[in-house]
Design an enzyme around this catalytic site. Structure first.
Site, PDB file in Angstrom:
ATOM      1  N   CYS A  27     -19.031  29.989 -21.175  1.00 58.33           N
ATOM      2  CA  CYS A  27     -19.281  29.586 -22.550  1.00 58.33           C
ATOM      3  C   CYS A  27     -18.311  30.353 -23.437  1.00 58.33           C
ATOM      4  O   CYS A  27     -17.205  30.655 -23.010  1.00 58.33           O
ATOM      5  CB  CYS A  27     -20.741  29.826 -22.935  1.00 58.33           C
ATOM      6  SG  CYS A  27     -21.288  31.518 -22.679  1.00 58.33           S
ATOM      7  N   HIS A 541      -6.868  53.511   1.448  1.00 58.08           N
ATOM      8  CA  HIS A 541      -7.117  52.117   1.841  1.00 58.08           C
ATOM      9  C   HIS A 541      -6.084  51.721   2.900  1.00 58.08           C
ATOM     10  O   HIS A 541      -4.921  51.467   2.583  1.00 58.08           O
ATOM     11  CB  HIS A 541      -7.017  51.197   0.622  1.00 58.08           C
ATOM     12  CG  HIS A 541      -7.526  49.809   0.850  1.00 58.08           C
ATOM     13  ND1 HIS A 541      -6.865  48.874   1.611  1.00 58.08           N
ATOM     14  CD2 HIS A 541      -8.669  49.213   0.421  1.00 58.08           C
ATOM     15  CE1 HIS A 541      -7.548  47.749   1.618  1.00 58.08           C
ATOM     16  NE2 HIS A 541      -8.656  47.938   0.904  1.00 58.08           N
TER      17      HIS A 541
END
Length: 626
Positions: A27, A541
């Site tokens: 919206c 990582h």
């Protein structure tokens, strides 16, 4: 990578990934997700994500409020996933979550209307401006200029069933082209002519009497029709053979659904919509001051929980049937009241960050976008939000008393004020008085009543009990140092997760780069998080997108909460097998709380071994930021 691209990727990851998303619409300020499993979404981390104002769960939806740039973020999600495409994936499938009837209804209505809000507001503003131009004699409604411009403004509303057919089919997973054809048939010239001049003996479909209705600008009939069509579409596609279903299914849907809509859904939908609209109009006719005050006071509460969508069809129906709507204007007072409360906060607070936030939120609030200010300013401070409700009730009562009407659709705000200017300007002056009073009362109450002013935040060293000092991070891997900006994953390369370095490993081992504690040990074993004794938060990582290996080719040697020293073995991994599986092994080493450091710099370039210095962190001290 742009800010919106980065935010889209982070949001998608934190809601549980594309595979956890049934549907997504937006919206004016929020992304409205339909999730398969809400427990997979990291709400706490989302709320702390830069660019996310807040996260709400309402009406069966997982709502991520991001502010005015929501269309851009939505578009970026569409680029990195299939969620927003016109496919079955974009339809809201059954997630297994039952929910209550109200929640499901709100979810359906918001999903159907949210994509049309921007167009609806733009067309409504143009309609309002044309009304003003005619009232002031700048244009004559018989001029061809007026005719052309009015067609541009009114086409959206006249052909609203066609647009709703698209969004409804997307919501329920039906064939969009068949849906549009059914909606088009309702507005087809010969069908419209039957309503205008019915033949002698009435209108029949195989001897069944047909009650003709006017379908331009209607809402309920097409939604009911396309809901049933979507269910039949799915059923037929399962039962009909692959070789013929592409044309047999549309044939059956057209033959069944248009007559069924004209016979059943049309009359039911139109009459039901009219009944609800008449009830709300009657409430305003009975006591316009009280009704206006209630609407003004409650509107922002309804918006917060997303249930204001239930009133949108009423507004549209009133305009379609009566040419005007007297319910919606009072909601405008709520928008300006909360904006006034934001201004009151801006004038009262001594916190520079809050003053800036309240000021910028007030500007967007004037144009009808209040969520950033509500969630970021008035609601957290409590008293300003209450002051806004009081101001809205007073302003709404004034607008109700004035008998103001809306003559076109559009979100309440400064730019959409022309939609409330009707013939002779009746009620428009009352609207202006109402919103000015709502604004001033809310701002004044906020300033007089005050609020708990947040203390100006100071940047301090990590809570370690030690004096702040520079810290050296050791290399967790043997290999070759690579600049973080050269990593193929844009989230790491853009430093959105923090500053650091990357290593191209030559040995499949990860050792601790600090003396500290393991804070995160991923089940997939591809990444690990640590906090040093001095407070540095480190993320290692291994590889890019290696989470998809689900732990294959990795062996973990620690668990969350373990204390470690520099050089302790954390993880082992098979470099060659990971590469053969199609993944890069380049390993980012990130300082996730790098914002508290004056500098995060690489200690060296080129080849590096385990435990050799790789990063140097300079920490803020109170003296250094004074």
């Amino acid at each position: 990578m742009s800010k919106n691209e980065r935010l889209a990727k982070e949001i998608l990851q934190l809601v549980g990934g594309e595979e956890n998303v049934n549907s997504l619409v937006h919206c004016a300020t929020r992304l409205r997700f339909g999730l398969k499993d809400k427990s997979k979404a990291n709400k706490a981390k989302l709320e702390k994500t830069d660019g996310v104002i807040t996260v709400k769960e309402s009406g069966g939806q997982f709502q991520v409020v991001v502010g005015n740039n929501v269309p851009e973020v939505y578009a970026e999600i569409g680029k990195i996933s299939n969620i927003t495409k016109d496919s079955k994936h974009a339809a809201a499938k059954d997630s297994g979550e039952k929910g209550n009837f109200l929640g499901k209804a709100v979810d359906v209505v918001s999903s159907i209307f949210a994509p049309l809000l921007g167009l609806m507001a733009g067309a409504g503003i143009l309609k309002g401006l044309l009304l003003i131009a005619v009232n002031f004699g700048w244009l004559v409604n018989t001029d061809t200029t007026y005719t052309i411009l009015y067609a541009a403004a009114d086409a959206m509303f006249y052909f609203l069933p066609v647009l709703l057919a698209i969004t409804t089919a997307r919501k329920f997973g039906g064939n969009i082209f068949v849906a549009v054809t059914i909606a088009g048939a309702l507005l087809y010239p010969s069908i419209v002519a039957l309503k205008a001049t019915p033949p002698e003996g009435g209108i029949h479909f195989f001897s069944i009497p047909v009650t003709m209705m006017s379908y331009s600008s209607t809402v309920v009939p097409i939604i009911l029709s396309i809901f049933v069509m979507s269910k039949l579409d799915i059923y037929f596609n399962k039962k009909i053979h692959e070789s013929v279903k592409n044309f047999v299914t549309p044939l059956l849907l057209l033959v069944i659904m248009l007559p069924l809509t004209l016979l059943v859904f049309g009359p039911i939908g139109v009459n039901a919509g009219n009944a609800v609209a008449k009830a709300m109009v009657a409430a305003f006719a009975f006591n316009p001051i009280l009704a206006g005050a209630i609407m003004g006071a409650s509107w922002q509460l309804l918006v917060m929980f997303g249930i204001h969508w239930g009133l949108v069809p009423v507004f549209i129906n009133n305009i379609a049937v009566h040419g005007k709507d007297g319910v919606k204007p009072a909601a405008t007072a709520s928008v300006f009241a909360q904006t006034g409360a934001m201004v009151g906060v801006m004038l009262k607070t001594k916190n520079k960050k809050l003053k800036t936030l309240a000021g910028s939120a007030a500007i967007t609030g004037l144009f009808g976008i209040t969520e950033p200010g509500i969630y970021g300013v008035t609601l957290p401070l409590k008293k300003p939000f209450i002051a806004g409700i009081i101001g809205a009730a007073i302003g709404g009562g004034i607008i109700g008393y004035a008998g103001t009407n809306a003559f076109a659709s559009g979100a309440p705000g400064l730019l959409t004020l022309p939609i409330f200017y009707g013939p002779g300007g009746q009620g428009f002056t009352g609207l202006i008085i109402g919103i000015v009073v709502a604004f001033l009362v809310s701002a004044g109450l906020t300033y007089v009543l005050g609020f708990e002013d947040p203390v100006e935040e100071e940047i301090t060293a990590p809570e370690t009990g030690k004096a702040a000092s520079s810290e050296q991070i050791a290399s967790p891997i043997t290999g070759k140092v690579v600049n973080l900006s050269d990593v193929s994953d844009p989230v790491f390369a853009s430093e959105s997760m923090g500053k650091g370095i990357a290593i191209e490993p030559s040995v499949g081992r990860v050792v601790s780069p600090v003396n500290g504690v393991v804070t995160v040990a991923f089940k997939t074993k591809h990444a690990i998080g640590l906090v040093s004794e001095q407070g540095a938060e480190i993320l290692i990582h291994v590889g890019i997108d290696t989470v998809q290996l689900d732990g294959k080719y990795f062996t973990s040697h620690v668990k969350q909460g373990d204390k470690v020293s520099v050089g302790d073995l954390l993880v082992e991994f098979d470099i060659e097998k990971i590469k053969q599986a199609g993944y890069e092994v380049t390993t980012p080493v990130i300082v996730t709380n790098s914002s508290i450091y004056t500098e995060v710099t690489a200690a060296r370039q080129g080849d590096i071994g385990e435990k050799e210095p790789i990063l140097i962190l300079d920490i803020h001290t109170k003296e250094s930021i004074a």
